[in-house]
Design an enzyme around this catalytic site. Structure first.
Site, short mmCIF file in Angstrom:
data_model
loop_
_atom_site.label_atom_id
_atom_site.label_comp_id
_atom_site.label_asym_id
_atom_site.label_seq_id
_atom_site.Cartn_x
_atom_site.Cartn_y
_atom_site.Cartn_z
CE LYS A 1 -3.88 -2.22 2.27
NZ LYS A 1 -4.44 -2.70 3.53
CD GLN B 1 -3.63 -4.27 6.80
OE1 GLN B 1 -3.47 -3.32 6.04
NE2 GLN B 1 -4.28 -5.36 6.45
CG ASP C 1 -10.02 -0.20 4.97
OD1 ASP C 1 -9.78 -0.47 3.78
OD2 ASP C 1 -9.34 -0.64 5.92
#
Ligand code: NDP
Length: 296
Positions: free
Chosen positions: A54, A98, A121
């Protein structure tokens, strides 16, 4: 029938190019650099790989990448304080914590602490609600990428029967919402579903998000259907391992009209959509028009 391969790698490369162009324009015309912060708690090896990838792709499209690596024993209060700091930082437009978090941390609490406008997200309860009611939301990256590929392949999805196997908050449920938003008739299947093979065989669009290697075989696929394989499963192959999806690729590809491979299908689109969401969040934060094709 031999299925068309839906090339997620190529789709993702095209999307990243579009994002890079828009980022360059934002910098030149507005003096704004989109910033994405990724928070990793602990040392889960798979998460390490994702976070590295990422960060690399964020920089490649010209955005600023901020990584926060916290020890596995970080307390909830410490993690929430980091999220609060990032929420207040004007240089950061997107925040990703994460998952999975170590067991002593409450993921829901942490995710819901992120400013919904920076929740790239799309997991914050506000964004879940906005998506569910057809309002402008931050859309979860994996289903967003699947929808982009489906739209590009089919044009209109209206009236098609979509079967989503899997009902997780991360993939299955938002995928179903997006397909419903595009006027599909949607069936959501899960581990308690009866006659799963038969239901799958009735799908014009079959999305597999289960986490079981090659569970869906060709005889579960309607001839000509489009198969989107979200699964990422590592299986033993002699003394090595290899990645397979939730769909038995060869047998399904012999029946389907189109199919995403694993690797090289949904996976690359997920990170590209994270960058797309970061750009969308940057435009919204600065009341700038949103470039077309970044979200739904
Ligand atoms: P979860 O484990 O959270 O959810 C799996 C879902 O599959 C559950 O709803 C479960 O049903 C259902 N399921 C499990 N076994 C069966 C079965 N035998 N028959 C029917 N349904 C079943 O997984 P995720 O949604 O997070 O991920 C799914 C897969 O997608 C994984 O392989 C994951 O690695 C991959 N993934 C890939 C991404 C990418 O970028 N390509 C991103 C995110 C995930 P129930 O609810 O009843 O338990």
């Amino acid at each position: 029938m031999v299925a068309t391969i839906i090339d997620g790698k190529a789709f993702a490369a095209e999307l990243r190019d579009k994002i890079a162009m828009q980022v360059a324009r934002l910098k030149a015309e507005q003096g704004i650099t989109p910033g994405l912060a990724v928070v990793l708690v602990g040392e889960d090896p798979a998460s390490e790989v994702y976070v590295r990838s990422k960060g690399k792709q964020t920089v490649e499209v010209g955005m600023a990448s901020f990584e926060y690596r916290l020890a596995a024993e970080t307390s909830e209060a410490e993690l929430l304080a980091v999220v609060d700091r990032l929420n207040a930082d004007p240089e950061i437009h997107g925040i990703l914590v994460q998952l999975p978090l170590p067991a002593h941390l409450d993921s829901d609490l942490v995710i819901n602490r992120i400013d919904p406008a920076k929740d790239v997200d799309g997991f914050h309860i506000s964004n879940v609600g906005l998506l569910g009611t057809g309002q402008k939301a931050m859309v979860p990256c994996t289903p967003l990428g699947c929808l982009m590929m489906l739209r590009a392949h089919h044009g209109s999805l209206s009236g098609l029967h979509a079967v989503v196997v899997g009902r997780s908050n991360i993939v299955g449920k938002p995928m179903a919402q997006l397909l419903l938003g595009d006027s599909c008739t949607v069936t959501i299947a899960h581990s308690r579903t009866r006659n799963l093979a038969e239901i799958c065989r009735s799908a014009d669009i079959l999305v597999a998000a289960v986490g079981r290697p090659e569970m869906i075989t060709g005889d579960w696929v309607k001839p000509g259907a489009t198969v989107i394989d979200v699964g990422i499963n590592r299986v033993a192959d002699g003394d090595k391992t290899r990645l397979v999806g939730d769909v038995a690729f060869d047998s399904a590809a012999a029946v389907a009209g189109a199919i995403t491979p694993v690797p090289g299908g949904v996976g690359p689109m997920t990170i590209a959509c994270l960058l797309a969401n970061t750009l969308t969040a940057t435009c919204r934060a600065n009341a700038l028009p949103e470039p077309a094709g970044l979200t739904v």
